[in-house]
Design a protein around this motif. Structure first.
Motif, PDB file in Angstrom:
ATOM      1  N   LEU A 111       0.285  -0.030 -10.000  1.00 45.69           N
ATOM      2  CA  LEU A 111       1.307  -0.721  -8.710  1.00 45.69           C
ATOM      3  C   LEU A 111       0.798  -2.254  -8.464  1.00 45.69           C
ATOM      4  O   LEU A 111      -0.306  -3.615  -8.857  1.00 45.69           O
ATOM      5  N   LYS A 112       1.840  -3.018  -8.737  1.00 39.37           N
ATOM      6  CA  LYS A 112       1.733  -4.919  -8.519  1.00 39.37           C
ATOM      7  C   LYS A 112       1.756  -4.834  -7.339  1.00 39.37           C
ATOM      8  O   LYS A 112       2.996  -4.598  -6.418  1.00 39.37           O
ATOM      9  N   VAL A 113       0.471  -5.810  -6.552  1.00 39.01           N
ATOM     10  CA  VAL A 113       0.669  -6.232  -4.547  1.00 39.01           C
ATOM     11  C   VAL A 113       1.461  -6.747  -4.504  1.00 39.01           C
ATOM     12  O   VAL A 113       1.790  -5.950  -2.965  1.00 39.01           O
ATOM     13  N   LEU A 142      -5.861  -4.759  -3.057  1.00 40.25           N
ATOM     14  CA  LEU A 142      -4.526  -2.695  -2.931  1.00 40.25           C
ATOM     15  C   LEU A 142      -5.410  -3.511  -1.384  1.00 40.25           C
ATOM     16  O   LEU A 142      -4.802  -3.320  -0.356  1.00 40.25           O
ATOM     17  N   GLN A 143      -6.562  -3.549  -1.122  1.00 43.79           N
ATOM     18  CA  GLN A 143      -7.382  -3.220  -0.131  1.00 43.79           C
ATOM     19  C   GLN A 143      -7.370  -4.022   1.033  1.00 43.79           C
ATOM     20  O   GLN A 143      -7.377  -4.069   2.260  1.00 43.79           O
ATOM     21  N   GLN A 144      -7.327  -5.681   0.471  1.00 41.54           N
ATOM     22  CA  GLN A 144      -7.141  -6.881   1.267  1.00 41.54           C
ATOM     23  C   GLN A 144      -5.532  -6.658   1.923  1.00 41.54           C
ATOM     24  O   GLN A 144      -5.917  -6.903   3.579  1.00 41.54           O
ATOM     25  N   LEU A 145      -4.832  -5.845   1.398  1.00 44.28           N
ATOM     26  CA  LEU A 145      -3.563  -5.578   1.734  1.00 44.28           C
ATOM     27  C   LEU A 145      -3.962  -4.761   3.330  1.00 44.28           C
ATOM     28  O   LEU A 145      -2.862  -4.418   3.743  1.00 44.28           O
ATOM     29  N   CYS A 146      -4.216  -3.763   2.605  1.00 46.60           N
ATOM     30  CA  CYS A 146      -4.226  -2.556   3.152  1.00 46.60           C
ATOM     31  C   CYS A 146      -5.258  -3.237   5.256  1.00 46.60           C
ATOM     32  O   CYS A 146      -4.802  -2.947   6.122  1.00 46.60           O
TER      33      CYS A 146
END
Ligand SMILES: Cc1ncc(COP(=O)(O)O)c(C=O)c1O
Length: 362
Positions: A111-113, A142-146
């Motif tokens: 996945l591209k963030v 991805l965790q930062q996005l979450c």
């Protein structure tokens, strides 16, 4: 014919241990949730560095039950990749939630963030990141996005047993990690098998109950659950193979290194992004000439495979929902990818036969 994976050699090497322990399990007759299942769960949890490892019937069920335990259901959206095995998306559908496909990075195939962020809306509840072909996804970003959007992160680690980021194992890097022990996986059993890993006590409790008819005590059922248990004989195989997984993965990396050194000038070889350790469940190259490559390999008694020829948003089953969706990198990679034989016991002469066959075309 040189196969993509040769399970016969591995069995011959482990035959003594496997035959003895299977015979013990047969004699013991505790076939459902027996001692090998709980011992395997403890050993796998310790290897992966997680508080809980709960075995289930297969990888698809691992994803399904992990999503349910995380509270995903109808009205929710879950973002994932369209360049993966269909089970990743099916599991989201089973919960009643909607799948949202984000584009991949065309080098890592994960996945591209920035594309994931574009898919986030009010209904988004979770991101399901696949560590495709054994290469860890960009979990930190991805965790930062979450964290930014208050979403749940779940890992599909079906293809990445033993892969790590900063010495932390894939499957231990989110709310729940989902593994498959399909026979050809890096850690595979002799039938179907799967596992969910988590550091969260409530998720663990919920999955233990969901896999066993919604019960934690025999004949006391507090929710509708499933029959989704790993069987004792598969646990026997997995306990034995777990002892060798580091050696198996190191050998896969060795094979990949030789392929890459020798093929990098004629095809696009796998990109290792140094975020973590790739365990090469598949060795997948990109080429505009993949049909020629497949034909030449076949003529020389060498198998190859296309993982995956049709991205999920282009599958018949998803045409009503995703007919107009364009995922540029996903579609481009699906047109050029071809995977070569890779397994820990592959011999140098076999590796060079593959290399020389491909080189002879160019
Ligand atoms: C990425 C991925 N997710 C999920 C699955 C489903 O696992 P299983 O076949 O054990 O149900 C697989 C493998 O088959 C897979 O490769």
């Amino acid at each position: 014919m040189l196969p993509m994976v040769d399970l016969k050699i591995q069995y011959q090497k482990l035959k003594k241990e496997i035959d003895k322990d299977i015979l013990n399990a047969l004699t013991n007759t505790q076939f459902i949730l027996g001692p090998n299942v709980s011992d395997f769960e403890n050993e796998a949890a310790s290897y992966l560095g997680v508080k809980h490892a709960i075995s289930v019937a297969n990888g698809t069920e691992a994803l399904h039950l992990a999503l349910l335990a995380a509270g995903i259901g109808s009205g929710d959206e879950v973002i994932t990749s369209a360049f993966t095995f269909i089970a990743t998306a099916e599991a989201i559908n089973y919960t009643g939630a909607k799948v949202k496909f984000a584009d991949i990075d065309d080098k890592t195939f994960n996945l591209k963030v920035s594309e994931v962020e574009k898919c986030i809306n009010k209904k988004t509840k979770a991101i399901l990141a696949v560590h495709l072909f054994g290469q860890p996804a960009d979990i930190d970003k991805l965790q930062q996005l979450c964290d930014k959007y208050n979403l749940i992160l779940i890992e599909d680690a079906a293809q990445s047993f033993g892969a790590s980021i900063n010495n932390q194992q894939t499957g231990s890097l989110s709310l729940a990690g989902c593994f498959s022990f399909f026979p050809s996986k890096n850690l595979g059993c002799y039938g179907d098998g799967g596992m969910v890993t988590t550091n969260d006590n409530d998720i663990a409790k919920s999955i233990k109950s969901l896999r066993n008819h919604g019960s934690s005590e025999r004949y006391h059922h507090h929710k509708i659950g499933y029959n989704s248990r790993l069987d004792e004989l598969q646990a026997v195989i997995l306990r034995i193979k777990l002892k060798y997984i580091d050696r198996y993965n190191a050998n896969r990396r060795r094979v990949a290194k030789i392929y890459t050194e020798n093929l990098k000038d004629v095809v696009i070889t796998p990109f290792e992004d140094n975020l973590g350790t790739h365990v090469y469940h598949q060795y997948t190259i990109l080429s505009d000439n993949r049909d020629l490559i497949a034909k030449a390999l076949n003529k020389n008694q060498i198998s190859s495979a296309i993982y995956y020829p049709i991205p999920l948003h282009k599958q018949d089953v998803y045409q009503n929902e995703f007919k107009d969706l364009i995922l540029k990198s996903t579609e481009s990679v699906a047109k050029k990818c071809i995977s070569l034989p890779i397994f820990p016991e592959l011999k140098d002469e076999q590796i060079y036969k593959v290399i020389n066959t491909i080189k002879s075309i160019f």
